[in-house]
Every structure is written in C-alpha cells, then in structure tokens.
Scaffold this motif. Structure first.
Motif, mmCIF file in Angstrom:
data_model
loop_
_atom_site.group_PDB
_atom_site.id
_atom_site.type_symbol
_atom_site.label_atom_id
_atom_site.label_comp_id
_atom_site.label_asym_id
_atom_site.label_seq_id
_atom_site.Cartn_x
_atom_site.Cartn_y
_atom_site.Cartn_z
ATOM 1 N N VAL A 1 3.000 11.200 4.143
ATOM 2 C CA VAL A 1 3.038 12.658 4.452
ATOM 3 C C VAL A 1 3.519 13.533 3.086
ATOM 4 N N ASP A 2 4.655 12.941 2.652
ATOM 5 C CA ASP A 2 5.033 13.392 1.274
ATOM 6 C C ASP A 2 4.014 13.375 0.242
ATOM 7 N N TYR A 3 3.294 12.202 0.043
ATOM 8 C CA TYR A 3 2.352 11.948 -0.909
ATOM 9 C C TYR A 3 1.290 12.963 -0.871
ATOM 10 N N GLN A 4 0.792 13.083 0.571
ATOM 11 C CA GLN A 4 -0.424 13.706 0.887
ATOM 12 C C GLN A 4 -0.187 15.045 0.698
ATOM 13 N N TYR A 5 0.809 15.723 1.009
ATOM 14 C CA TYR A 5 1.200 17.266 1.166
ATOM 15 C C TYR A 5 1.900 17.557 0.018
ATOM 16 N N LYS A 6 1.903 17.078 -1.060
ATOM 17 C CA LYS A 6 2.951 17.450 -2.025
ATOM 18 C C LYS A 6 2.637 18.751 -2.910
ATOM 19 N N SER A 7 3.481 19.414 -3.262
ATOM 20 C CA SER A 7 3.345 20.496 -3.990
ATOM 21 C C SER A 7 2.333 20.283 -5.432
ATOM 22 N N PRO A 8 1.711 21.193 -5.699
ATOM 23 C CA PRO A 8 1.121 20.983 -7.107
ATOM 24 C C PRO A 8 2.054 20.559 -8.011
ATOM 25 N N GLY A 9 1.418 19.856 -9.148
ATOM 26 C CA GLY A 9 2.507 19.349 -9.946
ATOM 27 C C GLY A 9 3.558 18.130 -9.756
ATOM 28 N N ASP B 1 -7.754 5.497 -14.005
ATOM 29 C CA ASP B 1 -9.126 5.423 -14.341
ATOM 30 C C ASP B 1 -9.473 6.653 -15.022
ATOM 31 N N PRO B 2 -9.754 7.039 -16.014
ATOM 32 C CA PRO B 2 -9.930 8.412 -16.622
ATOM 33 C C PRO B 2 -11.330 9.027 -15.940
ATOM 34 N N ASN B 3 -12.298 8.115 -15.287
ATOM 35 C CA ASN B 3 -13.405 8.507 -14.860
ATOM 36 C C ASN B 3 -13.115 9.104 -13.361
ATOM 37 N N GLU B 4 -11.967 8.947 -12.828
ATOM 38 C CA GLU B 4 -11.557 9.107 -11.437
ATOM 39 C C GLU B 4 -10.901 10.500 -11.349
ATOM 40 N N SER B 5 -11.047 11.509 -10.548
ATOM 41 C CA SER B 5 -10.345 12.733 -10.622
ATOM 42 C C SER B 5 -9.266 12.442 -9.691
ATOM 43 N N GLU B 6 -8.211 13.197 -9.986
ATOM 44 C CA GLU B 6 -6.877 12.943 -9.378
ATOM 45 C C GLU B 6 -7.058 13.144 -7.523
ATOM 46 N N LYS C 1 1.008 -1.188 0.001
ATOM 47 C CA LYS C 1 -0.133 0.184 0.114
ATOM 48 C C LYS C 1 0.812 1.306 0.010
ATOM 49 N N THR C 2 1.925 1.119 0.552
ATOM 50 C CA THR C 2 3.081 2.287 0.692
ATOM 51 C C THR C 2 3.400 2.743 -0.512
ATOM 52 N N LEU C 3 3.886 1.535 -1.236
ATOM 53 C CA LEU C 3 4.650 1.696 -2.642
ATOM 54 C C LEU C 3 3.657 1.924 -3.792
ATOM 55 N N THR C 4 2.588 1.759 -3.442
ATOM 56 C CA THR C 4 1.517 2.214 -4.607
ATOM 57 C C THR C 4 0.979 3.601 -4.351
ATOM 58 N N LEU C 5 1.464 4.260 -3.345
ATOM 59 C CA LEU C 5 0.989 5.649 -3.373
ATOM 60 C C LEU C 5 1.402 6.526 -4.585
ATOM 61 N N ARG C 6 2.681 6.200 -4.715
ATOM 62 C CA ARG C 6 3.148 6.946 -5.839
ATOM 63 C C ARG C 6 4.164 6.036 -6.843
ATOM 64 N N GLN D 1 -7.318 10.416 -2.556
ATOM 65 C CA GLN D 1 -8.124 9.891 -1.381
ATOM 66 C C GLN D 1 -8.527 8.451 -1.183
ATOM 67 N N ARG D 2 -8.465 7.643 -2.297
ATOM 68 C CA ARG D 2 -8.669 6.248 -2.486
ATOM 69 C C ARG D 2 -7.389 5.513 -1.853
ATOM 70 N N ARG D 3 -6.398 5.988 -2.397
ATOM 71 C CA ARG D 3 -4.939 5.317 -2.112
ATOM 72 C C ARG D 3 -4.634 5.654 -0.646
ATOM 73 N N LEU D 4 -4.949 6.877 -0.141
ATOM 74 C CA LEU D 4 -4.647 7.275 1.359
ATOM 75 C C LEU D 4 -5.685 6.372 2.238
ATOM 76 N N LYS D 5 -6.966 6.195 1.813
ATOM 77 C CA LYS D 5 -7.773 5.212 2.612
ATOM 78 C C LYS D 5 -7.111 3.908 2.688
ATOM 79 N N ASP D 6 -6.649 3.357 1.439
ATOM 80 C CA ASP D 6 -6.008 2.000 1.566
ATOM 81 C C ASP D 6 -4.764 2.012 2.251
ATOM 82 N N PHE D 7 -4.181 2.993 2.298
ATOM 83 C CA PHE D 7 -2.825 3.212 2.847
ATOM 84 C C PHE D 7 -3.154 2.962 4.594
ATOM 85 N N GLY D 8 -4.031 3.985 4.865
ATOM 86 C CA GLY D 8 -4.475 4.212 6.277
ATOM 87 C C GLY D 8 -4.916 2.859 6.804
ATOM 88 N N GLU D 9 -5.641 2.176 6.260
ATOM 89 C CA GLU D 9 -6.404 0.840 6.918
ATOM 90 C C GLU D 9 -5.111 -0.183 6.897
#
Length: 191
Positions: A145-153, A91-96, A79-84, A101-109
């Motif tokens: 934390v690095d993934y969640q609070y990244k700078s834009p871009g 999925d083109p239908n899923e927003s960034e 789960k950690t290595l799939t954050l980034r 949020q989905r990845r953070l939820k999976d990681f958090g569990e």
C-alpha cells in the motif's frame, strides 16, 4: 557360667537370624517403595512433558505444510523487498508507471499464493505459527500500500519508511522461522 555362655551363644544365633530376616524384609519393602517412587516420577514427568505426541503421518503432513509455506514466504519476501529496492536498475524503455504495475503484479501473485498457502492449511498446523505468518502477511500488505499510493516524488521520508518496513518484515519472517522450529522441536512422534 556355662549356662550364661549357652544363653549368650543362642542369643547370638537368634540375633543373626533376626538380623537377616529384618534385612531381607526391609530390603523388600525398600525395593517396593523405590518402584512406587519411580512410577510416580514417570507420571509427573508425563504430565509436565512439553512435547506433543503425534503420529508419524500427522508429523509428516505438518512438516510438509511448513516446507511449502516457507517456499511461499521466501518468494513473498523477495517480491516485497523489490517493490522499493535501495539499489535499483531500471529499463530506460519502461515507464515508471509500467515498472510500478509490473512490480505490483509480481508482488500480487506471490502475495495471493502465500495467503492461499497459510489459509488453506490453517487447521493443519500450529496456531502460534499461523499468527506469526499472518503478521508477515499484514506487514507485506502495508508495504504494498505504501508503495502503490506514494506521494509524487521520492522524498527522504518515503525511503525511511521503506527501510523501516523492510526491517520489520525481515524481523517478522525470522520470528516465523523460530515459531516453526519451536513447533517442530516440540513434537514427539509416536510409532
């Protein structure tokens, strides 16, 4: 001359008897000395023996904890290595934001399950293993934390930091594996 021969003959007989007695008593003393040395060596070996002697029940409990924690650790690594991920499919239908949020939820569990596993069992396994597991816990938290609070871009530094974090996490997990192996190898079960 006959007296001399008789004296020499009797001395030879006495000499043979004395030699036999000295050999017998010397051998007894030597055997006693050898047994004392063997006993002393056994005591010294038991003092310098690096293995811990534990009951089979305790060994089984500790071994079960390591198995359970390892399963949690492998899931946390995934789960950690799939954050980034380096190679990502989206999925083109899923927003960034939804993907983050989905990845953070999976990681958090996975993160919470791992934390509970190491903390709830902390008194029942080796401290050196706990320290190694806690190090992984900290590294995974930093990656989150690095993934969640990244700078834009998506800057080059962002991906370099991701690669560095991933290498450190994998290395720390390998160290956990070695600590667990060392602990198991150091145990001697007393029946």
């Amino acid at each position: 001359m006959e007296i001399f021969a008789i004296i020499m003959g009797s001395m030879g007989g006495v000499s043979a008897v004395l030699t036999g007695l000295f050999a017998y008593f010397g051998n007894l003393r030597l055997e006693k000395y050898k047994s004392e040395l063997q006993l002393a060596n056994a005591k010294i070996k038991s003092l310098t023996d690096t293995s811990s002697h534990i009951s089979k029940t305790q060994f089984d409990k500790e071994f079960t904890i390591y198995q359970e924690i390892w399963v949690l650790l492998v899931d946390l690594r995934s789960k950690t290595l799939t954050l980034r991920p380096v190679m990502d499919s989206v999925d083109p239908n899923e927003s960034e934001d939804d993907r983050i949020q989905r990845r953070l939820k999976d990681f958090g569990e996975s993160f919470n399950a791992f934390r509970n596993g190491i903390e709830n069992n902390k008194p029942f396994y080796a401290h050196a293993v706990y320290e190694a597991l806690n190090n992984v816990f900290g590294l995974c938290y930093e990656e989150c934390v690095d993934y969640q609070y990244k700078s834009p871009g998506w800057s080059k530094e962002y991906w370099e930091k991701s690669r560095e974090n991933n290498k450190n996490i994998i290395k720390a997990i390998e160290q956990c594996c070695e600590k667990i192996r060392e602990r198991i190898e150091s145990l001697a079960v007393v029946e």
